[in-house]
Design a protein around this motif. Structure first.
Motif, short mmCIF file in Angstrom:
data_model
loop_
_atom_site.label_atom_id
_atom_site.label_comp_id
_atom_site.label_asym_id
_atom_site.label_seq_id
_atom_site.Cartn_x
_atom_site.Cartn_y
_atom_site.Cartn_z
N ARG A 1 -32.71 -2.73 12.34
CA ARG A 1 -33.32 -3.05 13.31
C ARG A 1 -32.29 -2.60 14.26
NH1 ARG A 1 -38.10 -5.10 13.81
NH2 ARG A 1 -39.14 -5.46 11.86
N ASP B 1 -33.06 -3.99 18.16
CA ASP B 1 -32.97 -5.32 19.09
C ASP B 1 -34.74 -5.63 18.19
OD1 ASP B 1 -35.97 -4.31 20.18
OD2 ASP B 1 -34.79 -3.97 22.37
N PRO B 2 -34.68 -7.48 18.91
CA PRO B 2 -36.02 -8.05 17.83
C PRO B 2 -37.12 -6.91 17.48
CG PRO B 2 -35.03 -9.51 19.50
CD PRO B 2 -34.49 -8.31 19.60
N ARG C 1 -26.81 -4.87 16.51
CA ARG C 1 -28.19 -5.41 16.05
C ARG C 1 -28.20 -6.34 17.69
NH1 ARG C 1 -32.23 -8.69 11.71
NH2 ARG C 1 -33.60 -8.85 12.87
N HIS C 2 -29.32 -6.06 19.06
CA HIS C 2 -28.92 -6.73 19.41
C HIS C 2 -29.76 -7.92 19.46
CE1 HIS C 2 -27.28 -3.72 22.42
NE2 HIS C 2 -27.16 -2.82 21.06
N ALA C 3 -29.35 -9.09 19.75
CA ALA C 3 -30.17 -10.11 19.98
C ALA C 3 -31.62 -10.59 20.84
CB ALA C 3 -29.49 -11.97 20.07
N GLN C 4 -31.15 -9.92 22.01
CA GLN C 4 -32.30 -9.82 22.92
C GLN C 4 -32.60 -8.48 22.63
OE1 GLN C 4 -30.04 -11.54 25.56
NE2 GLN C 4 -30.34 -14.37 24.49
N LYS C 5 -33.71 -8.51 23.47
CA LYS C 5 -34.65 -7.12 23.62
C LYS C 5 -33.59 -6.21 24.56
CE LYS C 5 -38.56 -4.62 25.22
NZ LYS C 5 -39.82 -5.11 26.78
N LEU C 6 -33.12 -4.71 24.14
CA LEU C 6 -32.45 -4.01 25.79
C LEU C 6 -33.84 -3.75 26.37
CD1 LEU C 6 -30.98 -1.49 23.03
CD2 LEU C 6 -30.12 -3.69 24.32
N LYS C 7 -32.88 -4.06 27.32
CA LYS C 7 -33.76 -3.63 28.58
C LYS C 7 -33.30 -1.88 29.86
CE LYS C 7 -36.04 -6.51 30.44
NZ LYS C 7 -37.33 -6.50 29.58
#
Ligand code: CTP
Ligand code: CA
Length: 226
Positions: A25, A27-28, A109-115
């Motif tokens: 993963r 991000d989510p 592993r980013h906890a929030q969706k990458l912008k």
């Protein structure tokens, strides 16, 4: 008669098979994976089961229906698969590592969706555990079978992997060849051991490759092994 004969070849043997492609993963909603369908590993688990083995199947992401009559353990990431496999290794007599394990995973592993704020994005990757190499190091009498997916110089790479990872047998396929590798229901493989080429089979169904492979392994087990 034929079924019975086959059934006896691996009667009571504890066999661990890995299958599928691991998922790493970012991000989510995003991940790195590969083209493995899991079909080769599933066919191997099925063939071993039909030869009387007690089969543990550790599967990552797969596209096919897993076989019944085996112990199924899901492991999505390379690290989860490493843990699941290493934990059970001591109890096994045969291990076949057909899974396509990611070589790298995202460091973060980013906890929030990458912008999409930047024009360029660098995703830093780090090496995963080489499960097969670790099994080779920890080998205590298990019969260890690796796979090698290559696009060129198949024999050289296959023999190199066999030695480096301390495998007893290595199944090599040229994934660039039509009818071989990740996609589809067929495969074209060569088998190598420490002495070099053992077998080179024509285009076969994955089920047929699996049956031949398990027969070959059964014939190579040390006589009288538990
Ligand atoms: N393997 C593993 N753990 C990893 C990578 C690979 O257990 N982190 C296993 C595979 O399941 C397979 C064998 O190693 O049985 C060979 O995989 P392959 O990708 O062909 O070889 P690598 O050693 O990863 O080398 P490369 O990808 O650079 O060719
Ligand atoms: Ca690899």
């Amino acid at each position: 008669e034929r079924l019975l004969g086959r059934r006896q070849l691996l009667a009571g043997k504890r066999v661990l098979v890995t299958a599928g492609g691991t998922v790493e993963r970012i991000d989510p909603v995003r991940y790195l994976t590969n083209d493995s369908s899991g079909r080769m590993g599933f066919a191997i688990a099925e063939a071993a089961r039909d030869m009387g083995a007690q089969v543990t199947l550790v599967a990552a992401r797969t596209q096919a229906q897993p076989p019944t009559g085996v112990e199924l353990i899901r492991a999505e990431t390379a690290e989860a698969m490493a843990e699941a496999v290493l934990q059970r290794y001591a109890q096994m007599e045969i291990v076949v590592k057909a899974a396509a394990v990611a070589d790298y995973r995202p460091v973060q592993r980013h906890a929030q969706k990458l912008k999409k704020t930047e024009e360029r994005l660098v995703v830093e990757l780090e090496r995963t555990t080489d499960i097969l190499a670790e099994l080779g190091r920890r080998k205590r009498g298990q019969y260890l079978v690796g796979f090698a997916a290559e696009t060129n110089d198949v024999e050289r790479h296959a023999l190199d992997k066999l030695k480096r990872k301390n495998c007893d047998l290595l199944v090599a396929n040229n994934v660039a060849e039509a009818g071989a590798g990740f996609h589809g229901e067929t495969n074209i493989v060569q088998l190598y051991d420490g002495g070099g080429l053992v077998a080179s089979w024509p285009l076969l169904s994955k089920r047929e490759v699996a049956e031949r492979l398990m027969q070959e392994i059964a014939a190579r087990l040390p006589a009288g092994a538990a």
